[in-house]
Design an enzyme around this catalytic site. Structure first.
Site, PDB file in Angstrom:
ATOM      1  N   HIS A 252     -18.275 -75.469  -0.513  1.00 58.55           N
ATOM      2  CA  HIS A 252     -18.815 -76.725  -1.066  1.00 58.55           C
ATOM      3  C   HIS A 252     -20.064 -76.342  -1.857  1.00 58.55           C
ATOM      4  O   HIS A 252     -20.775 -75.407  -1.456  1.00 58.55           O
ATOM      5  CB  HIS A 252     -19.306 -77.680   0.017  1.00 58.55           C
ATOM      6  CG  HIS A 252     -18.275 -78.181   0.961  1.00 58.55           C
ATOM      7  ND1 HIS A 252     -17.973 -77.543   2.125  1.00 58.55           N
ATOM      8  CD2 HIS A 252     -17.516 -79.303   0.941  1.00 58.55           C
ATOM      9  CE1 HIS A 252     -17.056 -78.238   2.780  1.00 58.55           C
ATOM     10  NE2 HIS A 252     -16.757 -79.310   2.088  1.00 58.55           N
TER      11      HIS A 252
ATOM     12  N   ASP B  72     -23.033 -75.683   0.267  1.00 63.01           N
ATOM     13  CA  ASP B  72     -22.965 -74.564   1.222  1.00 63.01           C
ATOM     14  C   ASP B  72     -23.706 -73.335   0.709  1.00 63.01           C
ATOM     15  O   ASP B  72     -24.202 -72.532   1.494  1.00 63.01           O
ATOM     16  CB  ASP B  72     -21.509 -74.106   1.459  1.00 63.01           C
ATOM     17  CG  ASP B  72     -20.619 -75.177   2.063  1.00 63.01           C
ATOM     18  OD1 ASP B  72     -21.150 -76.165   2.592  1.00 63.01           O
ATOM     19  OD2 ASP B  72     -19.379 -75.005   2.005  1.00 63.01           O
TER      20      ASP B  72
ATOM     21  N   ASP C 215     -10.052 -73.272   7.691  1.00 63.16           N
ATOM     22  CA  ASP C 215     -10.998 -74.377   7.859  1.00 63.16           C
ATOM     23  C   ASP C 215     -11.130 -74.594   9.368  1.00 63.16           C
ATOM     24  O   ASP C 215     -10.677 -75.596   9.921  1.00 63.16           O
ATOM     25  CB  ASP C 215     -10.476 -75.624   7.145  1.00 63.16           C
ATOM     26  CG  ASP C 215     -11.536 -76.714   7.051  1.00 63.16           C
ATOM     27  OD1 ASP C 215     -12.608 -76.541   7.651  1.00 63.16           O
ATOM     28  OD2 ASP C 215     -11.274 -77.732   6.382  1.00 63.16           O
TER      29      ASP C 215
ATOM     30  N   HIS D 243      -5.645 -82.573  10.575  1.00 66.83           N
ATOM     31  CA  HIS D 243      -5.609 -83.899   9.969  1.00 66.83           C
ATOM     32  C   HIS D 243      -4.225 -84.516  10.156  1.00 66.83           C
ATOM     33  O   HIS D 243      -4.089 -85.720  10.336  1.00 66.83           O
ATOM     34  CB  HIS D 243      -5.948 -83.825   8.483  1.00 66.83           C
ATOM     35  CG  HIS D 243      -7.325 -83.306   8.201  1.00 66.83           C
ATOM     36  ND1 HIS D 243      -7.813 -83.129   6.928  1.00 66.83           N
ATOM     37  CD2 HIS D 243      -8.327 -82.918   9.034  1.00 66.83           C
ATOM     38  CE1 HIS D 243      -9.054 -82.651   6.977  1.00 66.83           C
ATOM     39  NE2 HIS D 243      -9.374 -82.514   8.255  1.00 66.83           N
TER      40      HIS D 243
ATOM     41  N   ASP E  55      -5.289 -75.935   4.673  1.00 67.05           N
ATOM     42  CA  ASP E  55      -6.492 -75.624   5.468  1.00 67.05           C
ATOM     43  C   ASP E  55      -5.993 -75.385   6.877  1.00 67.05           C
ATOM     44  O   ASP E  55      -5.701 -76.330   7.613  1.00 67.05           O
ATOM     45  CB  ASP E  55      -7.471 -76.811   5.462  1.00 67.05           C
ATOM     46  CG  ASP E  55      -8.455 -76.738   4.318  1.00 67.05           C
ATOM     47  OD1 ASP E  55      -8.312 -75.839   3.470  1.00 67.05           O
ATOM     48  OD2 ASP E  55      -9.371 -77.575   4.282  1.00 67.05           O
TER      49      ASP E  55
ATOM     50  N   GLU F 205      -7.211 -83.731  -0.222  1.00 71.62           N
ATOM     51  CA  GLU F 205      -6.974 -83.311   1.167  1.00 71.62           C
ATOM     52  C   GLU F 205      -6.850 -84.538   2.061  1.00 71.62           C
ATOM     53  O   GLU F 205      -7.843 -85.197   2.371  1.00 71.62           O
ATOM     54  CB  GLU F 205      -8.147 -82.423   1.619  1.00 71.62           C
ATOM     55  CG  GLU F 205      -7.956 -81.871   3.009  1.00 71.62           C
ATOM     56  CD  GLU F 205      -9.062 -80.889   3.393  1.00 71.62           C
ATOM     57  OE1 GLU F 205      -9.532 -80.129   2.521  1.00 71.62           O
ATOM     58  OE2 GLU F 205      -9.461 -80.897   4.560  1.00 71.62           O
TER      59      GLU F 205
ATOM     60  N   ASP G   6     -10.644 -84.024  15.563  1.00 77.99           N
ATOM     61  CA  ASP G   6     -10.670 -83.002  14.516  1.00 77.99           C
ATOM     62  C   ASP G   6     -11.572 -81.873  15.013  1.00 77.99           C
ATOM     63  O   ASP G   6     -12.718 -81.742  14.598  1.00 77.99           O
ATOM     64  CB  ASP G   6     -11.208 -83.604  13.216  1.00 77.99           C
ATOM     65  CG  ASP G   6     -10.978 -82.692  12.017  1.00 77.99           C
ATOM     66  OD1 ASP G   6     -10.097 -81.812  12.104  1.00 77.99           O
ATOM     67  OD2 ASP G   6     -11.668 -82.855  11.007  1.00 77.99           O
TER      68      ASP G   6
HETATM   69  C1  XLS Z   1     -13.033 -82.029   6.905  1.00 77.25           C
HETATM   70  C2  XLS Z   1     -12.372 -81.293   5.843  1.00 77.25           C
HETATM   71  C3  XLS Z   1     -13.306 -80.439   5.007  1.00 77.25           C
HETATM   72  C4  XLS Z   1     -12.657 -80.101   3.702  1.00 77.25           C
HETATM   73  C5  XLS Z   1     -13.580 -79.651   2.638  1.00 77.25           C
HETATM   74  O1  XLS Z   1     -12.420 -82.521   7.840  1.00 77.25           O
HETATM   75  O2  XLS Z   1     -11.359 -80.524   6.396  1.00 77.25           O
HETATM   76  O3  XLS Z   1     -13.685 -79.305   5.721  1.00 77.25           O
HETATM   77  O4  XLS Z   1     -11.674 -79.142   3.877  1.00 77.25           O
HETATM   78  O5  XLS Z   1     -14.433 -80.651   2.237  1.00 77.25           O
HETATM   79 NI    NI Z   2     -10.282 -79.121   5.357  1.00 77.68          NI
HETATM   80 NI    NI Z   3     -10.898 -81.068   8.566  1.00 82.20          NI
END
Ligand code: XLS
Ligand code: NI
Ligand code: NI
Length: 448
Positions: free
Chosen positions: A110, A113, A348, A280, A305, A241, A316
């Site tokens: 990001h 980051d 991720d 997710h 991810d 995403e 999560d």
């Molecule tokens: C959060 C998301 C985040 C994205 C990037 O739940 O997975 O990490 O992958 O913004």
């Molecule tokens: Ni993610």
């Molecule tokens: Ni996530």
């Protein structure tokens, strides 16, 4: 460059940890790969090219182990309470040293980051531009590549009510500015994709939310993202995403099917793909394999991810995914469609708060890498044996082979014409076994 020569090799951070190598399934070295042998050819492609693995910046280098109940537990060499420029630079050194030792080809970030704390949007622009130059130098020095970049439109308090869907146009304008700068940077760094995770694009209560306004703004700005991609000549994919909840009670990009409906509404279904995350998927009440199969069938599969949730609480929790069966089932959906293209497997995932040493970061990633490699071998075995594909083909063969099947799919067939044939021929077909347990056993036979 403002800071003169970029130092890509300061005092080593992970001293004492040797580069991780393939040692085969009988190795007892906890810091070796047992299955990931990057040049091994599986289904006609090198393992590295199938999996295109990436390490993520945020969980692995930014997070210090804090949670809502307590302070950070990780004493990282590269963290400082002030998050000043020196700390950001040290963090970048740690990141590239880690990528290189792990031997995975890609990383993801990001905008926030990679920079020091940036109080204003202009501070962020300036700090980001500087950090991007440094990333470029590190990429060149190490050969590590960018799988995707993304703008953080959820961390700063200004984004509490969303970024692109914020009720306040000035805040949405700040979001657009960050996206533009991050897309340009991703392009400059040769990124393979650009991701939009709708961090706070959603709502906590409908009582203060104009759903129609928010969704139409979201569609309008997403169309601009696509337009910008073409304007700058970015060849990678734009990825959304999906995630159903967290941080918002309801997130607009709920799951792959919802995202597809949204893309269709704005005519973007050929332009935007999805970045699927197993945790997710399970939050949305789906399996990882379901989300992949849906994306493949709708033609919007992008990237992954990789992580998993916790089967007890469903949150999560972003754990490293060590579930061979879960990943094998997902790969069986993905590989026959040609695999990942510009996408990859981005870790991720984060170590647990009690796993506080630098070695723990390595153990976690080594396990994640090896699980993907082993699942790839299992999925390839299933595919090569061909039994599942053959059973599926046979199950649906009537649609191409039988007269009634062909007639029903032919042009001009109607509800009436089909019903007439069914009545005239007195069709009275019975059930045949779906063989579920037999098929499930085949998966386990291929996990070696
Ligand atoms: C959060 C998301 C985040 C994205 C990037 O739940 O997975 O990490 O992958 O913004
Ligand atoms: Ni993610
Ligand atoms: Ni996530």
């Amino acid at each position: 460059m403002a800071d003169g020569q970029i130092k890509v090799d300061g005092d080593p951070i992970f001293e004492g940890i040797e580069p991780i190598r393939y040692e085969g399934p009988t190795s007892d070295n906890p810091l070796a790969y047992r299955y990931y042998d990057k040049d091994r050819v599986v289904l006609g492609k090198r393992m590295e090219d199938h999996l295109r693995m990436a390490v993520c910046y945020w969980h692995t280098f930014c997070w210090d182990g804090y949670d809502i109940f307590g302070a950070g537990t990780f004493a990282r060499d590269w963290h400082s309470p002030a998050n000043d420029r020196a700390a950001a630079d040290r963090k970048m050194q740690a990141a590239f040293e880690f990528f290189t030792k792990l031997g995975t080809p890609y990383y993801c970030f990001h905008d926030v980051d990679i920079t020091e704390a940036s109080p204003t949007p202009s501070d962020l622009s300036n700090n980001f531009a500087r950090a991007v130059d440094r990333l470029g130098a590190y990429q060149e020095a190490t050969g590590v590549k960018l799988l995707w970049g993304t703008a953080n439109l959820f961390g700063n308090p200004r984004f509490a009510a969303g970024g692109l869907t914020n009720p306040n146009p000035e805040i949405a304008a700040c979001a657009v500015r960050q996206i533009r700068e991050c897309m340009d940077a991703t392009h400059k760094l040769g990124g393979a994709n650009y991701v939009l995770w709708g961090g706070r694009e959603g709502y906590d209560t409908l009582l203060n939310t104009d759903l129609s306004r928010e969704l139409s703004n979201f569609g309008r700005f997403l169309a601009m993202v696509v337009e910008h991609k073409h304007k700058i000549g970015f060849k990678g994919k734009i990825l959304i995403e999906p995630k159903p909840h967290e941080p918002m009670y309801h997130q607009y990009d709920f799951d792959t099917a919802t995202v597809y409906g949204f893309l269709k509404r704005f005519g973007l279904e050929k332009e935007v793909h999805v970045n699927i995350e197993p945790n997710h998927a399970t939050l949305a009440g789906h399996s990882f394999a379901h989300e992949l199969a849906t994306a493949v069938s709708l033609g919007i599969m992008g990237s992954i991810d990789i992580n998993s949730g916790n089967y007890q609480n469903g949150w999560d929790t972003d754990q490293f995914n060590l579930d061979l069966r879960d990943i094998t089932l997902a790969l069986i959906e993905l590989l026959p469609s040609g695999g990942l293209d510009t996408g990859g497997f981005n870790f991720d995932a984060k170590v647990r708060r009690q796993s506080s040493t630098a070695e723990d970061l390595f153990y976690a990633h080594v396990g994640g890498v090896d699980t993907l490699a082993r699942a790839l071998l299992a999925a390839a075995d299933v595919i090569e044996k061909g039994e599942i594909a053959a059973l599926k083909a046979k199950r649906y063969a009537g649609w191409t082979e039988s007269e009634i099947g062909r007639m029903m799919l032919s042009e001009g067939a109607s509800l009436e014409s089909i019903a007439d044939v069914a009545a005239k021929q007195n069709i009275d077909a019975g059930h045949v076994s779906g063989r579920q347990e037999y098929l499930e056993n085949l998966i386990n036979h291929s996990i070696k």
